[in-house]
Design a protein around this motif. Structure first.
Motif, PDB file in Angstrom:
ATOM      1  N   ARG A 201       0.798  -1.231   0.000  1.00 35.19           N
ATOM      2  CA  ARG A 201       0.000   0.000   0.000  1.00 35.19           C
ATOM      3  C   ARG A 201       0.831   1.282   0.000  1.00 35.19           C
ATOM      4  N   ASP A 202       2.059   1.231   0.493  1.00 36.08           N
ATOM      5  CA  ASP A 202       2.886   2.435   0.538  1.00 36.08           C
ATOM      6  C   ASP A 202       3.781   2.599  -0.689  1.00 36.08           C
ATOM      7  N   GLU A 203       3.712   1.649  -1.588  1.00 35.79           N
ATOM      8  CA  GLU A 203       4.479   1.766  -2.829  1.00 35.79           C
ATOM      9  C   GLU A 203       3.861   2.867  -3.691  1.00 35.79           C
ATOM     10  N   PRO A 204       4.671   3.598  -4.430  1.00 37.79           N
ATOM     11  CA  PRO A 204       4.129   4.733  -5.203  1.00 37.79           C
ATOM     12  C   PRO A 204       3.187   4.330  -6.343  1.00 37.79           C
ATOM     13  N   ASN A 205       3.239   3.075  -6.761  1.00 36.31           N
ATOM     14  CA  ASN A 205       2.384   2.637  -7.861  1.00 36.31           C
ATOM     15  C   ASN A 205       1.202   1.801  -7.389  1.00 36.31           C
ATOM     16  N   VAL A 206       0.865   1.860  -6.100  1.00 38.66           N
ATOM     17  CA  VAL A 206      -0.256   1.105  -5.546  1.00 38.66           C
ATOM     18  C   VAL A 206      -1.205   2.058  -4.827  1.00 38.66           C
ATOM     19  N   LEU A 207      -2.473   1.943  -5.158  1.00 39.62           N
ATOM     20  CA  LEU A 207      -3.518   2.682  -4.454  1.00 39.62           C
ATOM     21  C   LEU A 207      -4.484   1.660  -3.893  1.00 39.62           C
ATOM     22  N   PHE A 208      -4.608   1.615  -2.589  1.00 36.30           N
ATOM     23  CA  PHE A 208      -5.478   0.649  -1.920  1.00 36.30           C
ATOM     24  C   PHE A 208      -6.741   1.370  -1.484  1.00 36.30           C
ATOM     25  N   LEU A 209      -7.862   1.017  -2.097  1.00 34.91           N
ATOM     26  CA  LEU A 209      -9.156   1.614  -1.769  1.00 34.91           C
ATOM     27  C   LEU A 209     -10.082   0.555  -1.198  1.00 34.91           C
ATOM     28  N   LYS A 210     -10.940   0.984  -0.300  1.00 31.77           N
ATOM     29  CA  LYS A 210     -11.937   0.084   0.271  1.00 31.77           C
ATOM     30  C   LYS A 210     -13.318   0.527  -0.199  1.00 31.77           C
ATOM     31  N   TYR A 211     -14.154  -0.452  -0.476  1.00 32.18           N
ATOM     32  CA  TYR A 211     -15.515  -0.165  -0.932  1.00 32.18           C
ATOM     33  C   TYR A 211     -16.253   0.717   0.073  1.00 32.18           C
ATOM     34  N   GLU A 212     -16.061   0.439   1.347  1.00 35.01           N
ATOM     35  CA  GLU A 212     -16.744   1.202   2.386  1.00 35.01           C
ATOM     36  C   GLU A 212     -16.385   2.684   2.316  1.00 35.01           C
ATOM     37  N   ASP A 213     -15.134   2.993   1.980  1.00 33.50           N
ATOM     38  CA  ASP A 213     -14.717   4.390   1.846  1.00 33.50           C
ATOM     39  C   ASP A 213     -15.354   5.039   0.624  1.00 33.50           C
ATOM     40  N   LEU A 214     -15.474   4.274  -0.461  1.00 36.88           N
ATOM     41  CA  LEU A 214     -16.150   4.784  -1.655  1.00 36.88           C
ATOM     42  C   LEU A 214     -17.606   5.103  -1.350  1.00 36.88           C
ATOM     43  N   LYS A 215     -18.249   4.237  -0.602  1.00 35.87           N
ATOM     44  CA  LYS A 215     -19.651   4.459  -0.244  1.00 35.87           C
ATOM     45  C   LYS A 215     -19.800   5.661   0.688  1.00 35.87           C
ATOM     46  N   LYS A 216     -18.854   5.834   1.583  1.00 34.58           N
ATOM     47  CA  LYS A 216     -18.921   6.921   2.551  1.00 34.58           C
ATOM     48  C   LYS A 216     -18.743   8.278   1.877  1.00 34.58           C
ATOM     49  N   ASP A 217     -17.778   8.373   0.941  1.00 38.10           N
ATOM     50  CA  ASP A 217     -17.485   9.658   0.301  1.00 38.10           C
ATOM     51  C   ASP A 217     -16.905   9.392  -1.093  1.00 38.10           C
ATOM     52  N   LEU A 218     -17.807   9.198  -2.052  1.00 35.61           N
ATOM     53  CA  LEU A 218     -17.394   8.855  -3.417  1.00 35.61           C
ATOM     54  C   LEU A 218     -16.526   9.951  -4.025  1.00 35.61           C
ATOM     55  N   LYS A 219     -16.914  11.192  -3.855  1.00 33.17           N
ATOM     56  CA  LYS A 219     -16.155  12.291  -4.472  1.00 33.17           C
ATOM     57  C   LYS A 219     -14.731  12.351  -3.920  1.00 33.17           C
ATOM     58  N   LYS A 220     -14.578  12.182  -2.631  1.00 32.02           N
ATOM     59  CA  LYS A 220     -13.236  12.183  -2.036  1.00 32.02           C
ATOM     60  C   LYS A 220     -12.404  11.027  -2.594  1.00 32.02           C
ATOM     61  N   SER A 221     -13.024   9.860  -2.740  1.00 29.59           N
ATOM     62  CA  SER A 221     -12.305   8.698  -3.263  1.00 29.59           C
ATOM     63  C   SER A 221     -11.916   8.888  -4.720  1.00 29.59           C
ATOM     64  N   VAL A 222     -12.820   9.449  -5.529  1.00 27.65           N
ATOM     65  CA  VAL A 222     -12.497   9.706  -6.944  1.00 27.65           C
ATOM     66  C   VAL A 222     -11.386  10.748  -7.037  1.00 27.65           C
ATOM     67  N   ALA A 223     -11.426  11.754  -6.183  1.00 29.70           N
ATOM     68  CA  ALA A 223     -10.349  12.750  -6.166  1.00 29.70           C
ATOM     69  C   ALA A 223      -9.019  12.098  -5.778  1.00 29.70           C
ATOM     70  N   GLN A 224      -9.070  11.145  -4.871  1.00 30.52           N
ATOM     71  CA  GLN A 224      -7.874  10.406  -4.485  1.00 30.52           C
ATOM     72  C   GLN A 224      -7.321   9.622  -5.679  1.00 30.52           C
ATOM     73  N   ILE A 225      -8.201   9.020  -6.451  1.00 25.49           N
ATOM     74  CA  ILE A 225      -7.781   8.288  -7.655  1.00 25.49           C
ATOM     75  C   ILE A 225      -7.173   9.258  -8.666  1.00 25.49           C
ATOM     76  N   ARG A 226      -7.825  10.407  -8.835  1.00 25.78           N
ATOM     77  CA  ARG A 226      -7.305  11.441  -9.751  1.00 25.78           C
ATOM     78  C   ARG A 226      -5.883  11.832  -9.360  1.00 25.78           C
TER      79      ARG A 226
END
Length: 137
Positions: A20-45
């Motif tokens: 998860r701390d590698e620069p080419n890995v993004l670890f997302l949880k479904y529960e976080d997406l459900k809680k705040d989709l816009k924040k999670s999409v911004a994180q992906i961006r």
């Protein structure tokens, strides 16, 4: 073992969690997406280093809701009926959607008390010391 057609869930998730701390890995949880989709999409961006406008971010969020994904056959393919021990590559004629309800905590409607207790044992054993946690409700 908590199985999916491709193997043990913990054996699938934990190696990614370890990276998860590698620069080419993004670890997302479904529960976080459900809680705040816009924040999670911004994180992906940010992770993808992809400049997009706020309007584009909003459009992505609208298209990424559970309901929109469920309506999209590319995101919600029909699956085969699969039972451990059977040849899961053979369709049985039973229609199963990949995306079901999209509700955090719906497991309570499916697990018996005994199954919930057994899951807790396995979960606590497999994730002990990893720092990985999930919100179940």
């Amino acid at each position: 073992m908590l199985s999916v057609p491709y193997g043990d869930w913990f054996e699938h998730v934990l190696p990614f969690w370890e990276l998860r701390d590698e620069p080419n890995v993004l670890f997302l949880k479904y529960e976080d997406l459900k809680k705040d989709l816009k924040k999670s999409v911004a994180q992906i961006r940010t992770f993808l280093e992809k400049p997009i406008t706020e309007d584009q971010l909003d459009d992505i969020c609208k298209g990424s809701t559970f309901q929109k994904m469920k309506e999209n056959p590319k995101a919600n393919p029909d699956l085969f009926d699969w039972t451990p021990g059977k040849d899961w590559k053979k369709p049985t004629g039973k229609h199963i959607q990949f995306l079901r309800k999209g509700q955090v905590g719906d497991w309570k409607n499916l697990f018996t008390v005994a199954q919930s207790e057994r899951f807790d044992e396995i979960y606590n054993d497999k994730l002990k010391g990893t720092g990985l946690t999930f919100q179940f409700e």
